[in-house]
Motif scaffolding. Structure first.
Motif, mmCIF file in Angstrom:
data_model
loop_
_atom_site.group_PDB
_atom_site.id
_atom_site.type_symbol
_atom_site.label_atom_id
_atom_site.label_comp_id
_atom_site.label_asym_id
_atom_site.label_seq_id
_atom_site.Cartn_x
_atom_site.Cartn_y
_atom_site.Cartn_z
ATOM 1 N N LEU A 30 5.597 -1.349 2.360
ATOM 2 C CA LEU A 30 5.395 0.601 1.754
ATOM 3 C C LEU A 30 5.531 0.891 1.506
ATOM 4 C CD1 LEU A 30 3.019 0.598 5.767
ATOM 5 C CD2 LEU A 30 1.446 0.343 3.039
ATOM 6 N N LYS A 31 4.736 2.032 -0.108
ATOM 7 C CA LYS A 31 5.380 2.692 -0.271
ATOM 8 C C LYS A 31 4.854 4.094 0.206
ATOM 9 C CE LYS A 31 7.659 0.383 -3.460
ATOM 10 N NZ LYS A 31 9.278 0.500 -3.466
ATOM 11 N N VAL A 32 6.162 5.011 0.151
ATOM 12 C CA VAL A 32 5.851 6.569 1.260
ATOM 13 C C VAL A 32 5.765 7.861 -0.271
ATOM 14 C CG1 VAL A 32 7.211 8.163 2.190
ATOM 15 C CG2 VAL A 32 7.008 5.779 2.639
ATOM 16 N N VAL A 33 4.900 8.083 -0.139
ATOM 17 C CA VAL A 33 4.433 9.514 -0.267
ATOM 18 C C VAL A 33 4.791 11.106 0.796
ATOM 19 C CG1 VAL A 33 3.479 11.624 -1.786
ATOM 20 C CG2 VAL A 33 3.055 8.761 -2.606
ATOM 21 N N PHE A 34 5.672 11.359 0.589
ATOM 22 C CA PHE A 34 5.434 12.210 1.174
ATOM 23 C C PHE A 34 5.530 14.048 1.835
ATOM 24 C CE2 PHE A 34 9.819 10.495 2.690
ATOM 25 C CZ PHE A 34 9.472 10.422 4.311
ATOM 26 N N LEU A 35 5.038 14.691 2.370
ATOM 27 C CA LEU A 35 3.990 16.046 2.687
ATOM 28 C C LEU A 35 4.936 16.501 3.242
ATOM 29 C CD1 LEU A 35 0.999 14.171 4.203
ATOM 30 C CD2 LEU A 35 1.091 14.645 1.705
ATOM 31 N N SER A 36 5.526 17.464 2.469
ATOM 32 C CA SER A 36 6.121 18.404 2.607
ATOM 33 C C SER A 36 5.054 19.961 3.102
ATOM 34 C CB SER A 36 7.336 18.954 2.051
ATOM 35 O OG SER A 36 6.927 19.181 0.711
ATOM 36 N N ALA A 41 13.021 17.125 0.931
ATOM 37 C CA ALA A 41 11.730 15.810 0.525
ATOM 38 C C ALA A 41 12.417 15.955 -1.070
ATOM 39 C CB ALA A 41 10.452 17.023 -0.492
ATOM 40 N N VAL A 42 12.725 16.661 -1.624
ATOM 41 C CA VAL A 42 13.357 15.746 -2.970
ATOM 42 C C VAL A 42 14.872 15.101 -1.782
ATOM 43 C CG1 VAL A 42 15.206 16.503 -4.610
ATOM 44 C CG2 VAL A 42 13.355 17.585 -4.265
ATOM 45 N N ALA A 43 15.703 15.152 -1.453
ATOM 46 C CA ALA A 43 16.218 13.875 -0.656
ATOM 47 C C ALA A 43 15.847 12.753 -0.435
ATOM 48 C CB ALA A 43 17.272 14.740 -0.203
ATOM 49 N N ALA A 44 14.488 12.999 -0.235
ATOM 50 C CA ALA A 44 14.090 11.210 0.257
ATOM 51 C C ALA A 44 13.468 10.691 -0.905
ATOM 52 C CB ALA A 44 12.732 12.026 0.926
ATOM 53 N N VAL A 45 13.216 11.859 -1.626
ATOM 54 C CA VAL A 45 12.727 10.794 -3.175
ATOM 55 C C VAL A 45 14.186 10.116 -3.382
ATOM 56 C CG1 VAL A 45 12.211 10.774 -5.285
ATOM 57 C CG2 VAL A 45 10.944 12.068 -3.634
ATOM 58 N N LYS A 46 15.050 10.856 -3.522
ATOM 59 C CA LYS A 46 16.462 10.409 -4.566
ATOM 60 C C LYS A 46 16.989 8.747 -3.365
ATOM 61 C CE LYS A 46 18.501 14.285 -5.726
ATOM 62 N NZ LYS A 46 19.590 15.571 -5.721
ATOM 63 N N GLN A 47 16.296 8.841 -1.953
ATOM 64 C CA GLN A 47 16.091 7.199 -0.982
ATOM 65 C C GLN A 47 15.496 6.605 -1.124
ATOM 66 O OE1 GLN A 47 16.927 8.750 3.499
ATOM 67 N NE2 GLN A 47 17.755 11.022 2.603
ATOM 68 N N GLY A 48 14.853 6.651 -1.858
ATOM 69 C CA GLY A 48 13.613 5.530 -2.368
ATOM 70 C C GLY A 48 12.082 5.636 -2.781
ATOM 71 N N ALA A 49 11.684 7.223 -1.677
ATOM 72 C CA ALA A 49 10.450 7.505 -0.994
ATOM 73 C C ALA A 49 9.790 7.706 -3.029
ATOM 74 C CB ALA A 49 9.963 9.012 -0.845
ATOM 75 N N VAL A 50 8.797 7.670 -2.942
ATOM 76 C CA VAL A 50 7.768 7.575 -4.906
ATOM 77 C C VAL A 50 7.246 9.173 -5.508
ATOM 78 C CG1 VAL A 50 5.215 7.204 -5.832
ATOM 79 C CG2 VAL A 50 6.530 5.185 -4.076
ATOM 80 N N ASP A 51 7.692 9.738 -3.823
ATOM 81 C CA ASP A 51 7.006 11.549 -4.370
ATOM 82 C C ASP A 51 6.967 11.834 -3.287
ATOM 83 O OD1 ASP A 51 6.597 13.445 -5.954
ATOM 84 O OD2 ASP A 51 4.678 12.638 -6.514
ATOM 85 N N GLY A 86 0.965 -1.177 0.156
ATOM 86 C CA GLY A 86 0.013 -0.050 0.407
ATOM 87 C C GLY A 86 0.689 1.550 -0.046
ATOM 88 N N CYS A 87 0.441 2.582 0.736
ATOM 89 C CA CYS A 87 1.133 3.800 0.534
ATOM 90 C C CYS A 87 1.029 4.323 1.740
ATOM 91 C CB CYS A 87 0.594 4.386 -0.378
ATOM 92 S SG CYS A 87 0.712 6.071 -0.858
ATOM 93 N N VAL A 88 2.149 5.295 2.350
ATOM 94 C CA VAL A 88 2.129 6.111 3.034
ATOM 95 C C VAL A 88 1.829 7.543 3.111
ATOM 96 C CG1 VAL A 88 3.048 6.402 5.690
ATOM 97 C CG2 VAL A 88 2.687 4.096 4.625
ATOM 98 N N LEU A 89 0.752 8.571 3.160
ATOM 99 C CA LEU A 89 1.597 10.412 2.950
ATOM 100 C C LEU A 89 1.751 9.718 4.530
ATOM 101 C CD1 LEU A 89 -2.606 10.522 1.603
ATOM 102 C CD2 LEU A 89 -0.237 10.254 0.663
ATOM 103 N N LEU A 90 2.759 10.661 3.877
ATOM 104 C CA LEU A 90 4.319 10.701 5.346
ATOM 105 C C LEU A 90 4.677 11.910 5.785
ATOM 106 C CD1 LEU A 90 5.493 9.385 7.680
ATOM 107 C CD2 LEU A 90 8.008 8.324 6.050
ATOM 108 N N ASP A 91 4.169 13.001 7.019
ATOM 109 C CA ASP A 91 4.536 14.360 6.479
ATOM 110 C C ASP A 91 6.431 14.100 7.367
ATOM 111 O OD1 ASP A 91 4.410 17.028 7.292
ATOM 112 O OD2 ASP A 91 3.470 16.600 9.560
ATOM 113 N N LEU A 92 6.762 15.534 6.760
ATOM 114 C CA LEU A 92 8.298 15.018 6.675
ATOM 115 C C LEU A 92 8.593 16.257 8.273
ATOM 116 C CD1 LEU A 92 9.907 16.873 3.592
ATOM 117 C CD2 LEU A 92 10.145 14.822 4.839
ATOM 118 N N ARG A 93 7.867 16.984 8.846
ATOM 119 C CA ARG A 93 8.567 17.596 10.472
ATOM 120 C C ARG A 93 7.222 17.229 10.989
ATOM 121 N NH1 ARG A 93 10.712 23.126 9.707
ATOM 122 N NH2 ARG A 93 12.080 21.987 8.462
ATOM 123 N N MET A 94 7.306 16.734 12.098
ATOM 124 C CA MET A 94 6.617 15.895 13.618
ATOM 125 C C MET A 94 7.176 16.303 14.263
ATOM 126 S SD MET A 94 4.584 12.951 11.620
ATOM 127 C CE MET A 94 5.828 12.037 11.162
#
Length: 222
Positions: A84-90, A98-108, A57-65
């Motif tokens: 689970l695949k991650v889509v970061f919320l920034s 956020a861009v660094a996270a995508v380079k590490q394997g997050a989907v978007d 599935g998918c996780v909508l994951l906030d960057l700063r918590m």
């Protein structure tokens, strides 16, 4: 060789991890309008403790918590080999993270507040990737189990047949390799039939692909 990659796959889950109540419920409403029901988590630690990380599935994951940051949660998911695949919320100003996270394997990554169309497209993309990876893993496990059902002699014959050798050539190769255990080409044919049956394949070409996929030309690692 997958005949139906997503057959019998579980329905994907969608999770929202954000410490802002308003954001969580706003995102859940957008997802619900798009046909998705979401599991809501107010913290990264709560998500890691309660969610099934091996369910696709998918996780909508906030960057700063508060507590664990989104990046810390993401790294823990990677350590646990989460399906689970991650889509970061920034928020505005967090673009570089956020861009660094995508380079590490997050989907978007999505900037808050999220546009409904953009949100649903990101969830669909992440979910499809997760399901595809889960299907490949299931297929690989099934092939390993079938390979393990072959006898050591059948595995030996299969490796040689996978290189394109004829039954006569396989018999000659095995005879040279172990003169004390000569084998007749007709026996190789018998092994070939049993191998194809156990592996559920129909051609030497399929056998070659299977052996390559499993790394069986050397030795299967289980």
């Amino acid at each position: 060789m997958t005949r139906d990659a997503h057959k019998d796959m579980p329905l994907p889950q969608v999770c929202i991890v954000d410490d802002d109540d308003g954001v969580r419920h706003s995102l859940a409403a957008l997802l619900l309008a798009g046909g998705h029901s979401a599991q809501l988590f107010a913290s990264g630690a709560g998500f890691l403790h309660q969610a099934d990380l091996q369910h696709p599935g998918c996780v909508l994951l906030d960057l700063r918590m508060d507590g664990m940051s989104g990046l810390q949660v993401f790294e823990e998911m990677r350590q646990r080999h989460s399906a689970l695949k991650v889509v970061f919320l920034s928020a505005h100003g967090e673009l570089s993270s956020a861009v660094a996270a995508v380079k590490q394997g997050a989907v978007d990554w999505l900037e808050k507040p999220c546009n409904e169309h953009t949100l649903l497209a990101a969830v669909a993309r992440a979910t499809e990737l997760s399901l595809a990876e889960a299907a490949r893993a299931r297929q690989q496990q099934m092939l390993r189990e079938r390979w393990s059902a072959l006898s050591p002699r059948q595995q030996e014959v299969a490796r040689l047949l996978a290189t394109g050798q004829s039954s006569k050539e396989v018999a000659r190769t095995l005879g040279l390799r172990d003169p004390g255990r000569p084998i007749d080409p007709r026996t190789v044919d018998t092994h070939r039939s049993a191998i194809f049956l156990k592996l559920d394949i129909r051609s030497s070409h399929e056998l070659g692909m299977l052996v390559e996929d499993l790394g069986a030309s050397a030795q299967i690692t289980r």
